[in-house]
Design a protein around this motif. Structure first.
Motif, PDB file in Angstrom:
ATOM      1  N   GLY A  39      10.244 -50.562 -18.297  1.00 23.62           N
ATOM      2  CA  GLY A  39      11.286 -51.496 -17.891  1.00 23.62           C
ATOM      3  C   GLY A  39      10.792 -52.372 -16.756  1.00 23.62           C
ATOM      4  O   GLY A  39      10.193 -51.884 -15.791  1.00 23.62           O
ATOM      5  N   HIS A  40      11.006 -53.654 -16.886  1.00 22.72           N
ATOM      6  CA  HIS A  40      10.619 -54.628 -15.860  1.00 22.72           C
ATOM      7  C   HIS A  40      11.876 -55.367 -15.445  1.00 22.72           C
ATOM      8  O   HIS A  40      12.714 -55.694 -16.282  1.00 22.72           O
ATOM      9  N   SER A  46      16.583 -49.737  -7.124  1.00 25.26           N
ATOM     10  CA  SER A  46      16.701 -48.489  -7.887  1.00 25.26           C
ATOM     11  C   SER A  46      15.339 -47.944  -8.324  1.00 25.26           C
ATOM     12  O   SER A  46      15.278 -46.943  -9.011  1.00 25.26           O
ATOM     13  N   MET A  47      14.259 -48.595  -7.896  1.00 25.86           N
ATOM     14  CA  MET A  47      12.919 -48.174  -8.286  1.00 25.86           C
ATOM     15  C   MET A  47      12.253 -47.419  -7.139  1.00 25.86           C
ATOM     16  O   MET A  47      12.472 -47.736  -5.963  1.00 25.86           O
ATOM     17  N   SER A  48      11.422 -46.440  -7.496  1.00 26.79           N
ATOM     18  CA  SER A  48      10.643 -45.739  -6.481  1.00 26.79           C
ATOM     19  C   SER A  48       9.581 -46.694  -5.936  1.00 26.79           C
ATOM     20  O   SER A  48       9.297 -47.744  -6.526  1.00 26.79           O
ATOM     21  N   LEU A  49       8.961 -46.310  -4.841  1.00 25.06           N
ATOM     22  CA  LEU A  49       7.913 -47.147  -4.265  1.00 25.06           C
ATOM     23  C   LEU A  49       6.764 -47.331  -5.255  1.00 25.06           C
ATOM     24  O   LEU A  49       6.246 -48.440  -5.425  1.00 25.06           O
ATOM     25  N   ALA A  50       6.378 -46.247  -5.940  1.00 27.42           N
ATOM     26  CA  ALA A  50       5.300 -46.344  -6.935  1.00 27.42           C
ATOM     27  C   ALA A  50       5.675 -47.292  -8.064  1.00 27.42           C
ATOM     28  O   ALA A  50       4.835 -48.069  -8.539  1.00 27.42           O
ATOM     29  N   GLU A  51       6.937 -47.244  -8.499  1.00 26.88           N
ATOM     30  CA  GLU A  51       7.394 -48.154  -9.562  1.00 26.88           C
ATOM     31  C   GLU A  51       7.406 -49.597  -9.071  1.00 26.88           C
ATOM     32  O   GLU A  51       7.061 -50.515  -9.824  1.00 26.88           O
ATOM     33  N   GLN A  52       7.785 -49.805  -7.822  1.00 24.63           N
ATOM     34  CA  GLN A  52       7.772 -51.158  -7.266  1.00 24.63           C
ATOM     35  C   GLN A  52       6.352 -51.708  -7.220  1.00 24.63           C
ATOM     36  O   GLN A  52       6.125 -52.871  -7.556  1.00 24.63           O
ATOM     37  N   VAL A  53       5.385 -50.871  -6.828  1.00 22.71           N
ATOM     38  CA  VAL A  53       3.986 -51.305  -6.776  1.00 22.71           C
ATOM     39  C   VAL A  53       3.471 -51.618  -8.176  1.00 22.71           C
ATOM     40  O   VAL A  53       2.809 -52.626  -8.398  1.00 22.71           O
ATOM     41  N   ARG A  57       9.094 -49.553 -14.621  1.00 21.51           N
ATOM     42  CA  ARG A  57       9.678 -48.218 -14.592  1.00 21.51           C
ATOM     43  C   ARG A  57       9.581 -47.638 -15.996  1.00 21.51           C
ATOM     44  O   ARG A  57       9.914 -48.293 -16.979  1.00 21.51           O
ATOM     45  N   ARG A  58       9.115 -46.401 -16.082  1.00 21.92           N
ATOM     46  CA  ARG A  58       9.062 -45.723 -17.377  1.00 21.92           C
ATOM     47  C   ARG A  58      10.479 -45.391 -17.822  1.00 21.92           C
ATOM     48  O   ARG A  58      11.279 -44.873 -17.040  1.00 21.92           O
ATOM     49  N   GLN A  59      10.758 -45.706 -19.074  1.00 22.56           N
ATOM     50  CA  GLN A  59      12.059 -45.416 -19.650  1.00 22.56           C
ATOM     51  C   GLN A  59      11.880 -45.051 -21.118  1.00 22.56           C
ATOM     52  O   GLN A  59      10.784 -45.134 -21.672  1.00 22.56           O
ATOM     53  N   VAL A  60      12.963 -44.670 -21.757  1.00 17.10           N
ATOM     54  CA  VAL A  60      12.947 -44.318 -23.177  1.00 17.10           C
ATOM     55  C   VAL A  60      14.017 -45.148 -23.874  1.00 17.10           C
ATOM     56  O   VAL A  60      15.150 -45.244 -23.393  1.00 17.10           O
TER      57      VAL A  60
END
Length: 101
Positions: A39-40, A46-53, A57-60
């Motif tokens: 997801g972009h 709502s994103m973690s720091l790692a997801e922001q970097v 975001r991993r999703q299904v």
């Protein structure tokens, strides 16, 4: 023209198994497809720091093809069962479908 719909559900990996089990238990669901997706978007809060970097975001993604009336009833049940889960959904009409022999 078909009176079927494609119900799409986007969920976090943390609830993937719960959603899968729940869908398999529904009498109007004869089957579905699921895909891992990224997801972009602009909801960085709502994103973690790692997801922001990473910028994603991993999703299904779950896809269910069923009669529109059943899809509407199923969506109402999903809203009740998964309230607060952050699930995103959309439903679209299917113009044509079938199997090739």
């Amino acid at each position: 023209m078909s009176e079927t719909c494609l119900l799409n559900l986007v969920v976090s990996p943390e609830v993937e198994d719960t959603v899968t089990d729940w869908l398999l238990d529904q009498p109007t669901v004869s089957g579905f497809t699921s895909h891992p997706i990224a997801g972009h978007g602009s909801s960085e809060h709502s994103m973690s720091l790692a997801e922001q970097v990473a910028g994603r975001r991993r999703q299904v993604l779950f896809k269910l093809h069923l009669p529109c009336a059943d899809a509407a009833d199923l969506l109402a049940a999903i809203k009740a069962a998964f309230r607060g889960s952050g699930m995103h959904y959309w439903m679209i009409p299917v113009l044509e479908s079938g199997h090739l022999g």
